[in-house]
Design a protein around this motif. Structure first.
Motif, PDB file in Angstrom:
ATOM      1  N   THR A  52       0.767  -1.021  -0.191  1.00 40.34           N
ATOM      2  CA  THR A  52      -0.031   0.026   0.044  1.00 40.34           C
ATOM      3  C   THR A  52       0.775   1.160  -0.083  1.00 40.34           C
ATOM      4  O   THR A  52       2.183   1.138   0.100  1.00 40.34           O
ATOM      5  N   SER A  53       0.243   2.344  -0.079  1.00 42.51           N
ATOM      6  CA  SER A  53       1.013   3.702  -0.003  1.00 42.51           C
ATOM      7  C   SER A  53       1.436   3.858   1.553  1.00 42.51           C
ATOM      8  O   SER A  53       0.717   3.094   2.461  1.00 42.51           O
ATOM      9  N   THR A  54       2.351   4.819   1.742  1.00 43.77           N
ATOM     10  CA  THR A  54       2.718   5.048   3.010  1.00 43.77           C
ATOM     11  C   THR A  54       1.497   5.529   3.876  1.00 43.77           C
ATOM     12  O   THR A  54       1.535   5.469   5.222  1.00 43.77           O
ATOM     13  N   ARG A  55       0.834   6.342   3.387  1.00 43.26           N
ATOM     14  CA  ARG A  55      -0.464   6.898   3.964  1.00 43.26           C
ATOM     15  C   ARG A  55      -1.498   6.213   4.313  1.00 43.26           C
ATOM     16  O   ARG A  55      -1.943   6.017   5.487  1.00 43.26           O
ATOM     17  N   THR A  56      -1.559   5.105   3.613  1.00 42.02           N
ATOM     18  CA  THR A  56      -2.585   3.991   3.963  1.00 42.02           C
ATOM     19  C   THR A  56      -2.111   3.267   5.197  1.00 42.02           C
ATOM     20  O   THR A  56      -2.822   2.720   6.043  1.00 42.02           O
ATOM     21  N   ALA A  57      -0.595   2.949   4.972  1.00 44.60           N
ATOM     22  CA  ALA A  57      -0.061   2.150   6.257  1.00 44.60           C
ATOM     23  C   ALA A  57      -0.010   3.003   7.660  1.00 44.60           C
ATOM     24  O   ALA A  57      -0.431   2.327   8.393  1.00 44.60           O
ATOM     25  N   GLU A  58      -0.154   4.245   7.456  1.00 47.49           N
ATOM     26  CA  GLU A  58      -0.180   5.160   8.563  1.00 47.49           C
ATOM     27  C   GLU A  58      -1.362   5.217   9.191  1.00 47.49           C
ATOM     28  O   GLU A  58      -1.553   5.191  10.280  1.00 47.49           O
ATOM     29  N   ARG A  59      -2.447   5.077   8.293  1.00 48.38           N
ATOM     30  CA  ARG A  59      -3.705   4.807   8.767  1.00 48.38           C
ATOM     31  C   ARG A  59      -4.108   3.626   9.560  1.00 48.38           C
ATOM     32  O   ARG A  59      -4.777   3.575  10.532  1.00 48.38           O
ATOM     33  N   ILE A  60      -3.477   2.357   8.901  1.00 51.30           N
ATOM     34  CA  ILE A  60      -3.321   1.057   9.648  1.00 51.30           C
ATOM     35  C   ILE A  60      -2.981   1.229  10.816  1.00 51.30           C
ATOM     36  O   ILE A  60      -3.505   0.847  11.941  1.00 51.30           O
ATOM     37  N   LEU A  61      -1.734   1.985  11.004  1.00 51.70           N
ATOM     38  CA  LEU A  61      -1.084   2.114  12.358  1.00 51.70           C
ATOM     39  C   LEU A  61      -1.836   2.853  13.357  1.00 51.70           C
ATOM     40  O   LEU A  61      -2.096   2.291  14.569  1.00 51.70           O
ATOM     41  N   THR A  62      -2.544   3.948  12.883  1.00 46.06           N
ATOM     42  CA  THR A  62      -3.243   4.655  13.819  1.00 46.06           C
ATOM     43  C   THR A  62      -4.428   3.969  14.335  1.00 46.06           C
ATOM     44  O   THR A  62      -4.876   3.974  15.628  1.00 46.06           O
ATOM     45  N   ARG A  63      -5.490   2.893  13.493  1.00 43.61           N
ATOM     46  CA  ARG A  63      -6.512   2.321  13.946  1.00 43.61           C
ATOM     47  C   ARG A  63      -5.853   1.222  14.963  1.00 43.61           C
ATOM     48  O   ARG A  63      -6.386   0.899  15.748  1.00 43.61           O
ATOM     49  N   ALA A  64      -4.616   0.557  14.620  1.00 41.21           N
ATOM     50  CA  ALA A  64      -4.129  -0.177  15.405  1.00 41.21           C
ATOM     51  C   ALA A  64      -3.889   0.321  16.687  1.00 41.21           C
ATOM     52  O   ALA A  64      -4.301  -0.538  17.870  1.00 41.21           O
TER      53      ALA A  64
END
Length: 197
Positions: free
Chosen positions: A178-190
């Protein structure tokens, strides 16, 4: 409904068979005709009459009976087709435009479908778009759970206790493609999932 194999006439056709103009027919003969000959069920704009019955009335003979048993080749209006198929008349028309049912035949300026086509449509499940009819929930469905969030939350918990490596957005972007932005969203939700646990 137009019974299978029965020719039909509209008022102009009846007047023509009587040898008078439509306006003369309406003015002088239609009331007596309509009292003696019933229009075909479901017909409207135009009203249709069985040709054999109309001709018998004009000749002063007893009217022949219409068939009472349904036949696969009976012609049905959109409303009648919908009734047999268990859908709205508008669905029948939309299905015909979209190729999900035969386009039907045109007679007397409107579309007709055979009883067989209506029964075939009844056996096909309806493809709903949107909410299911009769659903009680008024709110739209929320976002689907992302299984990646649970996996990352577990990794974050392990990293916090020293049992696993630190989790970064760059590493997640590479792993999940994924893009880094999507990965950051996953990290924030986790992280939010861990904080709420």
């Amino acid at each position: 409904m137009i019974p299978h194999g029965r020719p039909t006439l509209d008022l102009a056709g009846v007047a023509e068979r009587a040898g008078v103009s439509l306006s003369t027919w309406r003015r002088q003969h239609h009331a007596a005709f309509a009292a003696a000959v019933q229009h075909l069920p479901g017909s409207a704009r135009p009203l249709l009459y069985d040709a054999a019955q109309a001709e018998a009335h004009l000749a002063g003979r007893p009217l022949p009976a219409l068939p009472t048993e349904p036949h696969p080749e009976d012609l049905l209006t959109d409303a009648e087709t919908g009734q047999v198929a268990g859908v709205a008349a508008s669905t029948v028309r939309a299905d015909a435009v979209n190729g999900l049912i035969e386009p039907g035949v045109e007679r007397h300026g409107r579309r007709w479908w055979t009883r067989a086509q209506a029964e075939a449509r009844a056996s096909r499940p309806t493809q709903y778009k949107g909410r299911t009819p009769g659903a009680r929930n008024k709110q739209p469905a929320g976002p689907r759970p992302d299984p990646r969030v649970d996996a990352v939350a577990l990794e974050l918990a392990q990293a916090a206790t020293g049992q696993g490596p630190a989790v970064t957005a760059a590493e997640l972007a590479d792993r999940y493609g994924t893009s880094t932005r999507t990965a950051e969203r996953i990290l924030t939700r986790a992280r939010a999932l861990l904080a709420g646990a």
